[in-house]
Enzyme design. Structure first.
Site, PDB file in Angstrom:
ATOM      1  N   GLU A  28       0.880  -1.155   0.000  1.00  0.00           N
ATOM      2  CA  GLU A  28       0.000   0.000   0.000  1.00  0.00           C
ATOM      3  C   GLU A  28       0.926   1.215   0.000  1.00  0.00           C
ATOM      4  OE1 GLU A  28      -3.899   0.473   2.414  1.00  0.00           O
ATOM      5  OE2 GLU A  28      -2.285   1.299   3.656  1.00  0.00           O
ATOM      6  N   HIS A  62      15.085  22.618  -4.716  1.00  0.00           N
ATOM      7  CA  HIS A  62      13.953  23.398  -5.192  1.00  0.00           C
ATOM      8  C   HIS A  62      12.917  23.630  -4.098  1.00  0.00           C
ATOM      9  CE1 HIS A  62      14.917  21.277  -9.249  1.00  0.00           C
ATOM     10  NE2 HIS A  62      15.705  22.328  -9.067  1.00  0.00           N
ATOM     11  N   LYS A  72       5.689  17.874  -0.188  1.00  0.00           N
ATOM     12  CA  LYS A  72       5.934  16.797  -1.148  1.00  0.00           C
ATOM     13  C   LYS A  72       6.081  15.470  -0.411  1.00  0.00           C
ATOM     14  CE  LYS A  72       8.603  19.694  -4.344  1.00  0.00           C
ATOM     15  NZ  LYS A  72       9.931  19.874  -4.960  1.00  0.00           N
ATOM     16  N   TYR A 132       6.422  11.875  -6.994  1.00  0.00           N
ATOM     17  CA  TYR A 132       6.072  12.698  -5.849  1.00  0.00           C
ATOM     18  C   TYR A 132       4.701  13.317  -5.978  1.00  0.00           C
ATOM     19  CZ  TYR A 132       8.439  16.380  -8.646  1.00  0.00           C
ATOM     20  OH  TYR A 132       8.866  17.235  -9.634  1.00  0.00           O
ATOM     21  N   GLU A 143       8.564  29.859  -7.886  1.00  0.00           N
ATOM     22  CA  GLU A 143       9.679  28.914  -7.889  1.00  0.00           C
ATOM     23  C   GLU A 143      10.945  29.532  -7.290  1.00  0.00           C
ATOM     24  OE1 GLU A 143      10.829  25.999 -11.374  1.00  0.00           O
ATOM     25  OE2 GLU A 143      11.270  28.066 -11.903  1.00  0.00           O
ATOM     26  N   ASP A 170      19.845  24.990 -11.881  1.00  0.00           N
ATOM     27  CA  ASP A 170      20.386  24.509 -10.613  1.00  0.00           C
ATOM     28  C   ASP A 170      21.842  24.925 -10.427  1.00  0.00           C
ATOM     29  OD1 ASP A 170      17.940  23.414 -10.011  1.00  0.00           O
ATOM     30  OD2 ASP A 170      18.521  21.360 -10.487  1.00  0.00           O
TER      31      ASP A 170
END
Length: 181
Positions: A28, A62, A72, A132, A143, A170
Site C-alpha cells: 500500500e 527546489h 511533497k 512525488y 519557484e 540549478d
C-alpha cells in the site's frame, strides 16, 4: 506502515509493509488516514509528478514560495536516489539544517517534506524513476532554488564517481544566505 521522525521537525520517513513472494510484491503506497495521523492533520494532494533521471543527475534544491509553498511526499519507484530536505523556514529552530535519506526500489521508503523546505535528490543507480505528490500546483512565479553545494549547508552528497549533472538553473542557484525565500 512505519513512520519515523527525522532530525527536522515534520520531515517524516514512511516505510510501507511489503508482501512478496516468487511472483513479485504488493504494498500500500499511500493511505490518507495513516498519513494524516502521522502529520497531525488533513493534507490534500493536488498533483502527482514522475521524473526519470540518469546516474549522477542532481535535481535541486527546489522550493516554491508562499502562497504556493508545496509539501511533497516523494519516493523512488525504480533505481536509487539520495534524497535531501533542507529547512529554509527562517523562524525554524532547524533553519539551514538538512536530512538525507536513500530512497530506492527495494526499501520503498517515502519522505514527507512539508511546505517551507527545499528539496533535491541525486541519482545513485544507472537511472531512477522518482515519484512525488504535491500539496499545491506548480507555480513558476513562486519557484525558488538553493545551491546544491552551499558550503553553509555542507550536505554530504554520496560520491557516485562523477561530477553531478545539473540543469543550468540549478548550477546558477544562489546560496541559502542570498536566496529569496
Amino acid at each position: 506502515m512505519q513512520v519515523t521522525k527525522t532530525a527536522i521537525a515534520d520531515v517524516l520517513i514512511f516505510e510501507p509493509k511489503l508482501f512478496g513472494d516468487a511472483r513479485g510484491f504488493f504494498m500500500e503506497s499511500f493511505n490518507q488516514k495513516i498519513f494524516d495521523d502521522a502529520v497531525g492533520g488533513h493534507t490534500a494532494f493536488v498533483q502527482d509528478n514522475h521524473s526519470r533521471s540518469a546516474k549522477g543527475v542532481l535535481r535541486g534544491l527546489h522550493f516554491q514560495r508562499a502562497p504556493h509553498a508545496q509539501g511533497k511526499l516523494v519516493r523512488c519507484a525504480a533505481g536509487a536516489v539520495f534524497d535531501v530536505a533542507v529547512d529554509i523556514r527562517r523562524d525554524s529552530p532547524t533553519f539551514g539544517q538538512w536530512v538525507g535519506v536513500e530512497l530506492n526500489a527495494e526499501n520503498q521508503r517515502q519522505l514527507w517534506i512539508p511546505p517551507g523546505l527545499a528539496h533535491g535528490f541525486l541519482v545513485l543507480s544507472e537511472s531512477a524513476d522518482f515519484l512525488y505528490k504535491t500539496t499545491d500546483y506548480y507555480a513558476p512565479q513562486a519557484e525558488g532554488a538553493v545551491r546544491w553545494d552551499d558550503p553553509d549547508l555542507a550536505i554530504a552528497w554520496p560520491d557516485v564517481g562523477m561530477a553531478p549533472l545539473l540543469s543550468g538553473k540549478d548550477a546558477a542557484a544562489p546560496l541559502l544566505r542570498d536566496a529569496t525565500l
